[in-house]
Design a protein around this motif. Sequence first.
Motif, PDB file in Angstrom:
ATOM      1  N   PRO A   1       0.830  -1.208   0.000  1.00 62.15           N
ATOM      2  CA  PRO A   1       0.000   0.000   0.000  1.00 62.15           C
ATOM      3  C   PRO A   1       0.867   1.263   0.000  1.00 62.15           C
ATOM      4  O   PRO A   1       2.033   1.229   0.437  1.00 62.15           O
ATOM      5  CB  PRO A   1      -0.792  -0.109   1.309  1.00 62.15           C
ATOM      6  N   ALA A   2       0.313   2.365  -0.469  1.00 61.63           N
ATOM      7  CA  ALA A   2       1.038   3.637  -0.436  1.00 61.63           C
ATOM      8  C   ALA A   2       1.487   3.930   0.994  1.00 61.63           C
ATOM      9  O   ALA A   2       0.724   3.736   1.940  1.00 61.63           O
ATOM     10  CB  ALA A   2       0.152   4.758  -0.958  1.00 61.63           C
ATOM     11  N   GLY A   3       2.723   4.332   1.142  1.00 60.38           N
ATOM     12  CA  GLY A   3       3.267   4.658   2.450  1.00 60.38           C
ATOM     13  C   GLY A   3       3.841   3.483   3.211  1.00 60.38           C
ATOM     14  O   GLY A   3       4.469   3.655   4.247  1.00 60.38           O
ATOM     15  N   ALA A   4       3.624   2.272   2.708  1.00 61.06           N
ATOM     16  CA  ALA A   4       4.142   1.078   3.382  1.00 61.06           C
ATOM     17  C   ALA A   4       5.581   0.829   2.937  1.00 61.06           C
ATOM     18  O   ALA A   4       5.975   1.145   1.815  1.00 61.06           O
ATOM     19  CB  ALA A   4       3.286  -0.135   3.065  1.00 61.06           C
ATOM     20  N   GLU A   5       6.349   0.229   3.828  1.00 59.13           N
ATOM     21  CA  GLU A   5       7.735  -0.101   3.522  1.00 59.13           C
ATOM     22  C   GLU A   5       7.799  -1.357   2.670  1.00 59.13           C
ATOM     23  O   GLU A   5       7.158  -2.355   2.955  1.00 59.13           O
ATOM     24  CB  GLU A   5       8.509  -0.312   4.824  1.00 59.13           C
ATOM     25  N   GLY A   6       8.568  -1.294   1.588  1.00 56.17           N
ATOM     26  CA  GLY A   6       8.732  -2.429   0.695  1.00 56.17           C
ATOM     27  C   GLY A   6       9.798  -3.387   1.177  1.00 56.17           C
ATOM     28  O   GLY A   6      10.413  -3.194   2.236  1.00 56.17           O
ATOM     29  N   VAL A   7      10.043  -4.426   0.399  1.00 60.02           N
ATOM     30  CA  VAL A   7      11.008  -5.474   0.731  1.00 60.02           C
ATOM     31  C   VAL A   7      12.395  -4.908   0.999  1.00 60.02           C
ATOM     32  O   VAL A   7      13.117  -5.378   1.872  1.00 60.02           O
ATOM     33  CB  VAL A   7      11.064  -6.518  -0.417  1.00 60.02           C
ATOM     34  N   PHE A   8      12.787  -3.878   0.250  1.00 63.00           N
ATOM     35  CA  PHE A   8      14.124  -3.305   0.395  1.00 63.00           C
ATOM     36  C   PHE A   8      14.142  -2.055   1.265  1.00 63.00           C
ATOM     37  O   PHE A   8      15.114  -1.301   1.263  1.00 63.00           O
ATOM     38  CB  PHE A   8      14.724  -2.998  -0.982  1.00 63.00           C
ATOM     39  N   GLY A   9      13.055  -1.796   1.994  1.00 68.99           N
ATOM     40  CA  GLY A   9      13.016  -0.663   2.904  1.00 68.99           C
ATOM     41  C   GLY A   9      12.555   0.630   2.264  1.00 68.99           C
ATOM     42  O   GLY A   9      12.464   1.648   2.937  1.00 68.99           O
ATOM     43  N   ASP A  10      12.261   0.610   0.974  1.00 74.38           N
ATOM     44  CA  ASP A  10      11.789   1.814   0.304  1.00 74.38           C
ATOM     45  C   ASP A  10      10.297   2.000   0.575  1.00 74.38           C
ATOM     46  O   ASP A  10       9.606   1.073   0.953  1.00 74.38           O
ATOM     47  CB  ASP A  10      12.068   1.737  -1.199  1.00 74.38           C
TER      48      ASP A  10
ATOM     49  N   ALA B   1       2.102  -3.487  -6.535  1.00 73.69           N
ATOM     50  CA  ALA B   1       2.302  -4.915  -6.319  1.00 73.69           C
ATOM     51  C   ALA B   1       3.757  -5.213  -6.627  1.00 73.69           C
ATOM     52  O   ALA B   1       4.350  -4.613  -7.525  1.00 73.69           O
ATOM     53  CB  ALA B   1       1.384  -5.727  -7.217  1.00 73.69           C
ATOM     54  N   HIS B   2       4.317  -6.127  -5.877  1.00 75.90           N
ATOM     55  CA  HIS B   2       5.732  -6.480  -6.027  1.00 75.90           C
ATOM     56  C   HIS B   2       5.794  -7.988  -6.301  1.00 75.90           C
ATOM     57  O   HIS B   2       5.359  -8.785  -5.475  1.00 75.90           O
ATOM     58  CB  HIS B   2       6.470  -6.129  -4.738  1.00 75.90           C
ATOM     59  N   LEU B   3       6.316  -8.367  -7.459  1.00 79.80           N
ATOM     60  CA  LEU B   3       6.452  -9.773  -7.813  1.00 79.80           C
ATOM     61  C   LEU B   3       7.772 -10.303  -7.286  1.00 79.80           C
ATOM     62  O   LEU B   3       8.827  -9.705  -7.516  1.00 79.80           O
ATOM     63  CB  LEU B   3       6.388  -9.949  -9.330  1.00 79.80           C
TER      64      LEU B   3
END
Length: 184
Positions: free
Chosen positions: A83-92, A99-101
């Motif tokens: 979701p917008a504002g959420a931290e991704g797998v790499f901290g971004d 969506a992240h495959l």
Amino acid sequence: MDDVIRAVRADEWLKVKQFRLAALQDPAAPIAYLETYEAAVTRPDSFWQDRAAGASHGGAARQFIAEGPDGVWAGTVVVLVEPAGAEGVFGDVSSVPQAHLVGVYVRPESRGVGLTQELFRAAMEWAWALDAPRIERVRLFVHQANSRAAGFYRKIGFVPTGYSVPAPGDEGERELELAVDREG
């Protein structure tokens, strides 16, 4: 292609585990995955049960598999919803829902027949169909040395964004982001 593309079921946790361990033994695993076979094999069954359950339903993640007529899994891809504002797998942190495959794997004997493209089609259709959050782009990361995978991703429409992160465990190498934006 006789394989059926579908989401995993929660009760298939043992197959999820076995397939992940097989992927982590592939020669490309050191540049394709963020975990090692040695780390994954020590995880308790409860980890795999939770992983399968979380990827089988709901809107946070979904794992798609290609299953042959004999019940053997030939390939997989996992979709993580960020979701917008959420931290991704790499901290971004993304400013838009995306969506992240991750976890892409096709058995060697099933490569080159369009199976990966069908897995990606199913994964992306699922992501684009979400109402909340409404996904604005689908992304993935590929190690700079994984030219075969990068070529496939570009062939099916992913484009380099220019964003990259240090490859975990080897700060001299990079993971490159590729993405597809929502049309219209």
